[in-house]
Design a protein around this motif. Structure first.
Motif, PDB file in Angstrom:
ATOM      1  N   THR A  77      23.100  19.685  19.059  1.00 28.99           N
ATOM      2  CA  THR A  77      24.056  19.035  19.964  1.00 28.99           C
ATOM      3  C   THR A  77      25.412  19.718  19.918  1.00 28.99           C
ATOM      4  OG1 THR A  77      22.927  16.913  19.692  1.00 28.99           O
ATOM      5  CG2 THR A  77      25.173  16.856  20.525  1.00 28.99           C
ATOM      6  N   GLY A  81      26.777  21.613  23.195  1.00 34.73           N
ATOM      7  CA  GLY A  81      27.905  20.953  23.845  1.00 34.73           C
ATOM      8  C   GLY A  81      29.196  21.728  23.736  1.00 34.73           C
ATOM      9  N   ASN A 136      37.492  16.982  18.284  1.00 29.52           N
ATOM     10  CA  ASN A 136      36.520  16.348  19.179  1.00 29.52           C
ATOM     11  C   ASN A 136      35.368  15.711  18.423  1.00 29.52           C
ATOM     12  OD1 ASN A 136      37.086  16.662  22.174  1.00 29.52           O
ATOM     13  ND2 ASN A 136      37.487  18.746  21.472  1.00 29.52           N
ATOM     14  N   VAL A 141      32.410  12.476  21.470  1.00 25.55           N
ATOM     15  CA  VAL A 141      32.198  13.141  22.750  1.00 25.55           C
ATOM     16  C   VAL A 141      31.158  12.372  23.551  1.00 25.55           C
ATOM     17  CG1 VAL A 141      32.848  15.442  21.923  1.00 25.55           C
ATOM     18  CG2 VAL A 141      30.474  14.674  21.684  1.00 25.55           C
ATOM     19  N   LYS A 142      30.972  12.773  24.789  1.00 22.65           N
ATOM     20  CA  LYS A 142      30.043  12.076  25.670  1.00 22.65           C
ATOM     21  C   LYS A 142      28.601  12.511  25.372  1.00 22.65           C
ATOM     22  CE  LYS A 142      33.366  11.554  29.468  1.00 22.65           C
ATOM     23  NZ  LYS A 142      33.686  11.873  30.875  1.00 22.65           N
ATOM     24  N   LEU A 143      27.884  11.671  24.625  1.00 26.31           N
ATOM     25  CA  LEU A 143      26.476  11.925  24.322  1.00 26.31           C
ATOM     26  C   LEU A 143      25.620  10.874  25.015  1.00 26.31           C
ATOM     27  CD1 LEU A 143      26.511  12.679  20.473  1.00 26.31           C
ATOM     28  CD2 LEU A 143      26.734  14.286  22.373  1.00 26.31           C
ATOM     29  N   HIS A 148      22.401  14.440  24.057  1.00 27.77           N
ATOM     30  CA  HIS A 148      22.853  15.633  24.773  1.00 27.77           C
ATOM     31  C   HIS A 148      24.289  15.432  25.226  1.00 27.77           C
ATOM     32  CE1 HIS A 148      18.350  15.785  25.751  1.00 27.77           C
ATOM     33  NE2 HIS A 148      18.586  16.720  24.851  1.00 27.77           N
ATOM     34  N   TYR A 149      25.077  16.492  25.109  1.00 27.46           N
ATOM     35  CA  TYR A 149      26.460  16.418  25.569  1.00 27.46           C
ATOM     36  C   TYR A 149      26.478  16.457  27.096  1.00 27.46           C
ATOM     37  CZ  TYR A 149      31.350  17.652  26.350  1.00 27.46           C
ATOM     38  OH  TYR A 149      32.651  17.658  26.789  1.00 27.46           O
ATOM     39  N   SER A 275      29.368   9.120  19.764  1.00 25.28           N
ATOM     40  CA  SER A 275      29.301   9.117  21.219  1.00 25.28           C
ATOM     41  C   SER A 275      30.363   8.179  21.770  1.00 25.28           C
ATOM     42  CB  SER A 275      27.919   8.666  21.691  1.00 25.28           C
ATOM     43  OG  SER A 275      27.904   8.484  23.098  1.00 25.28           O
TER      44      SER A 275
END
Length: 333
Positions: A77, A81, A136, A141-143, A148-149, A275
């Motif tokens: 990941t 990402g 970050n 982060v956006k998972l 998955h990023y 996430s």
């Protein structure tokens, strides 16, 4: 303690070692463009890290390899990402390594000047982007559900992460200035001492702001302790630089980095990559870990080889412990 917890600690230690050692490498590379006033002085600054810089990068390789083996989901990941920032770091490190080797193989000023630019940018870019990356990781982060990023590059350039990048850049540059004061003689030593005080003041302002932000959003009792220690160590390093006690100043600047990085990992645990979409999508030490058999084999390998590596690197630093100055540099061809 479970093996996955142990390996989280081990990876944290590897990153701490990398930032402690490569931090002053980066700082020297950045300062070589400004601190040195002629070719001979620039050779002095570069030679202070000449015998050790490549050995310091072994910590990065080991940290990356340990992450891949112990936490394959985290590794996958992270590197997918953060592909572009990590690629820029890799290219900068390659360019920097080539510059160290090729700088002295040409006889013209233009040749050396071009490679000096490579050393400068090859040191500055990783010093900044490592902070952005870890900022970050701690922030999250956006998972998605598959880990998955799903964010963009601009999502990584948020204020918290950019401040983290400025903190690592300023701390590493300060660390490098203290190292140069410790390893050189004459005017270079005096200029490095004076510069370290100014750099330390800048690093202190940025670090206190970042650690306070981290404590407010991700803090625990343990991160409060390490944050306060980091601030105290940094103030002590600046004060000792002012008193021209380079050895103790370098030790405290190193402890500042150790405490600051420990704060990040303590604030992150038990997650390894949170996430921001949903806590259920986060990667942690359990769902990102390899099998117990794999972790067990890795533990035995680490117990056998890690002491040997530490002994060898310690011996290297002992052999090259003396100061150098312009009087030790032969005349340029």
């Amino acid at each position: 303690m479970h093996l996955h917890d142990l390996w989280f600690v081990a990876i944290a230690v590897l990153w701490i070692g990398y930032f402690f050692l490569e931090g002053f490498d980066f700082g020297v590379g950045i300062l070589s463009r400004f601190l040195a006033r002629n070719e001979t002085e620039r050779r002095v600054t570069i030679n202070t890290i000449g015998p050790v810089w490549d050995g310091n990068e072994v910590w990065l390789l080991t940290a990356g390899g340990a992450t891949f083996a112990a936490f394959p989901e985290w590794y996958a990941t992270l590197f997918s990402g953060f592909y572009l920032p990590l690629l820029l770091i890799l290219l900068a490190l390659i360019l920097r390594a080539v510059a160290f080797d090729y700088r002295g193989k040409g006889e013209t000023d233009r040749w050396r000047r071009n490679w000096d630019h490579c050393i400068f940018w090859g040191s500055l870019i990783p010093a900044f982007l490592w902070g952005v990356a870890f900022g970050n990781i701690v922030r999250g982060v956006k998972l998605d559900e598959g880990h998955h990023y799903v964010g963009t590059l601009f999502d990584l350039l948020n204020p918290y992460a950019l401040l983290a990048g400025l903190v690592t850049l300023s701390l590493f540059t300060f660390h490098g200035a203290v190292f140069l004061a410790l390893k050189t003689t004459g005017e270079i030593r005096e200029r490095a001492n004076r510069l370290s005080i100014r750099l330390g003041a800048v690093a202190a302002v940025l670090a206190v702001a970042f650690l306070a932000w981290t404590q407010a959003e991700h803090g625990t009792d343990w991160t409060l302790v390490t944050s306060v220690l980091a601030a105290l160590f940094l103030v002590g390093a600046i004060a000792l630089s002012f008193k021209v006690r380079e050895g103790w100043a370098f030790a405290l600047s190193g402890l500042t980095i150790i405490a600051a990085v420990a704060t990040l990992f303590l604030g992150l645990y038990p997650d390894v990559m949170p996430s921001t979409i949903s806590p259920a999508n986060s990667l942690n030490v359990e769902n990102a870990a390899a099998t117990s058999k794999t972790l067990g084999i890795m533990t035995w390998v680490a117990l056998i080889f890690l002491p040997l590596i530490l002994l060898y690197q310690s011996w290297t630093y002992w052999v090259f412990r003396k100061r150098i100055g312009v009087e030790h540099i032969p005349a340029a061809l």
